[in-house]
Write a protein that holds these residues in place. Structure first.
Motif, mmCIF file in Angstrom:
data_model
loop_
_atom_site.group_PDB
_atom_site.id
_atom_site.type_symbol
_atom_site.label_atom_id
_atom_site.label_comp_id
_atom_site.label_asym_id
_atom_site.label_seq_id
_atom_site.Cartn_x
_atom_site.Cartn_y
_atom_site.Cartn_z
ATOM 1 N N TYR A 1 0.865 -1.175 0.000
ATOM 2 C CA TYR A 1 0.000 0.000 0.000
ATOM 3 C C TYR A 1 0.907 1.232 0.000
ATOM 4 O O TYR A 1 1.257 1.756 1.046
ATOM 5 C CB TYR A 1 -0.922 -0.013 1.224
ATOM 6 N N ASN A 2 1.269 1.676 -1.194
ATOM 7 C CA ASN A 2 2.314 2.696 -1.329
ATOM 8 C C ASN A 2 1.804 4.123 -1.245
ATOM 9 O O ASN A 2 2.591 5.062 -1.142
ATOM 10 C CB ASN A 2 3.061 2.513 -2.653
ATOM 11 N N LEU A 3 0.467 4.316 -1.280
ATOM 12 C CA LEU A 3 -0.094 5.664 -1.249
ATOM 13 C C LEU A 3 -0.976 5.854 -0.022
ATOM 14 O O LEU A 3 -1.642 4.922 0.435
ATOM 15 C CB LEU A 3 -0.936 5.926 -2.505
ATOM 16 N N SER A 4 -0.983 7.085 0.488
ATOM 17 C CA SER A 4 -1.901 7.445 1.569
ATOM 18 C C SER A 4 -2.916 8.441 1.028
ATOM 19 O O SER A 4 -2.637 9.212 0.108
ATOM 20 C CB SER A 4 -1.155 8.060 2.753
ATOM 21 N N SER A 5 -4.107 8.420 1.619
ATOM 22 C CA SER A 5 -5.157 9.337 1.202
ATOM 23 C C SER A 5 -6.072 9.604 2.376
ATOM 24 O O SER A 5 -5.984 8.950 3.416
ATOM 25 C CB SER A 5 -5.944 8.746 0.020
#
Length: 470
Positions: free
Chosen positions: A428-432
């Motif tokens: 899970y390489n992205l945060s939002s």
């Protein structure tokens, strides 16, 4: 004596910028570009203050580093809300003995709320000779002048006199990132909660003019920022010192009218000044996030009165009911202090029952920390640290259980999120963040950062959601 709102004259800011230019010219003559490090502790307002410090340093010609051994100037921006924060700052400042020994010309400055307390400024003066410059929040606007004095005279400078502060417009800013931005709308606090040091170190409430706030918001939107957080110690009392007919809800509407795709967030709200008009504005403004951080601090009317919070349990619950009726998807978070002087088992049980009734999406919980100079620090407190830790652990367990249950209810739903950064992990390489501020981890192309996306929530835990881009 009536409080008079003070404003720093524009020519004074221009004088500071002239000093920046003079320092920059001097440093260019020395050859290699100097480096600065700004180390920030505490709240979002401190983060916003550090953006101003970096803005000034950039105008002086400094580049930036996170390596204290490489820095020519180190600025430590401090917090005074809890003893733990102060002890951490002092420990880290003491460790700079090694960098000062390696680089004797290094300038070390300590600023912010902690040093606005006279006893802490005196402690640094006597026990930390490596510190060259000390200044409080009210003196930040003249940081270039103070730094130049240290450079030219080679003597220690202390500037943390007591005053109510002033509004200074036009200070240059250097923000971190390109997605989220802090936007200060006011400074200081008039509430004087008995446990809180903030009014003593940040001064009286003083609002920025609405036209100045809206102009900065327009600049942020034009620069591509998508998540704008309006900051104040109590944003709900915005405008009371201006007598211009614009309150906080009006300000939100003015910013909401700016063309563009972005979110408006704000913190912190005080229940004392939260109004139906605010909740209606949040519900009606398309760009205003449905997230309300409303610190309750305690569920006990007796403790709330001792805290000087100016509301009771029934009023707080009525505000929550009104806000949720207008915004069924509203995310509500809070702050709670455990172990306020004299808090009994019965008082704490009332806090637990309030939390069960409201079911906060997240709780920020703290064990009471005495602050020198506040009324609560002088109150009798027969309960031990072990008693308070037991209560803290029970509250944390409750907060985690409710958060986990709330997050589990998102599974299978599709939500609109703003992708705001990278996690450094492969899966899970992205945060939002959702509209309500819930953290969602994703897998996707980093080019999505700064963009809105629809995400299906596939799993969750106590602290975060995990999703797939639709």
């Amino acid at each position: 004596m009536a409080y008079i709102r003070k404003v720093i004259a524009p020519e004074e800011i221009r004088r500071q910028e002239a000093i920046c230019a003079s320092i920059a010219a001097r440093l260019r003559e020395q050859g290699a570009r100097p480096l600065a490090m700004v180390d920030t502790y505490g709240c979002q307002q401190n983060e916003a203050d550090s953006e101003k410090l970096r803005g000034y340093l950039a105008e002086m010609g400094y580049g930036f580093t996170n390596d204290e051994f490489a820095a020519d100037v180190i600025v430590v921006n401090t917090c005074a809300v809890r003893e733990h924060a102060e002890m951490r700052v002092l420990g880290n400042v003491g460790a700079l003995n090694h960098t000062k020994k390696a680089r004797p010309s290094q300038i070390i400055a300590v600023c912010g709320c902690m040093v606005q307390q006279e006893h802490m400024a005196e402690k640094i003066k006597k026990s930390y000779p490596i510190v060259d410059l000390v200044f409080g929040p009210h003196e930040l606007w003249r940081f270039p002048e103070l730094l130049e004095t240290v450079m030219e005279k080679g003597k220690r400078v202390f500037a943390a006199d007591k005053n109510d502060g002033a509004v200074a417009e036009g200070i240059p800013l250097r923000r971190d990132g390109k997605v989220k931005a802090w936007l200060s709308i006011m400074y200081g606090c008039n509430n004087f909660c008995t446990y809180c040091i903030v009014p003593y170190v940040r001064g009286r409430e003083r609002s920025r003019l609405p036209e100045d706030v809206v102009a900065e918001a327009r600049e942020l939107v034009a620069a591509g920022y998508k998540d704008i957080t309006l900051l104040g110690q109590n944003v709900n009392s915005y405008g009371k010192d201006l007598d211009c007919g614009v309150d906080f809800a009006d300000l939100i509407r003015m910013i909401d009218a700016i063309p563009g795709e972005f979110l408006i967030r704000f913190m912190t709200s005080h229940p004392r000044d939260a109004t139906d008009k605010l909740f209606e504005t949040m519900a009606n403004c398309r760009k205003c996030a449905h997230h309300l951080h409303l610190p309750v601090q305690s569920g006990s009317d007796r403790i709330l009165k001792l805290m000087n919070r100016h509301y009771d349990r029934a009023r707080y619950l009525a505000e929550i009911e009104k806000a949720r009726a207008l915004m069924p998807d509203l995310v509500i978070t809070t702050d709670i202090i455990v172990g306020f002087p004299g808090e009994t088992e019965e008082d704490f049980a009332e806090t637990l029952s309030l939390c069960e009734e409201v079911r906060f999406d997240a709780m920020f919980t703290f064990i009471y920390s005495p602050r020198v100079g506040t009324p609560a620090a002088k109150m009798d407190d027969p309960y031990t640290r072990a008693d308070k830790q037991k209560h803290f652990d029970a509250l944390t367990e409750l907060a985690n259980r409710i958060s986990g249950e709330k997050h589990a209810a998102y599974e299978g739903r599709t939500l609109r999120v703003l992708v705001d950064g990278e996690t450094g992990r492969e899966e899970y390489n992205l945060s939002s963040r959702t509209n309500g501020g819930r953290l969602v981890h994703l897998h996707g192309d980093p080019a999505l950062i700064g963009h809105f996306a629809d995400v299906k929530i596939v799993s969750s835990n106590t602290w975060a959601l995990y999703g797939e881009i639709v």
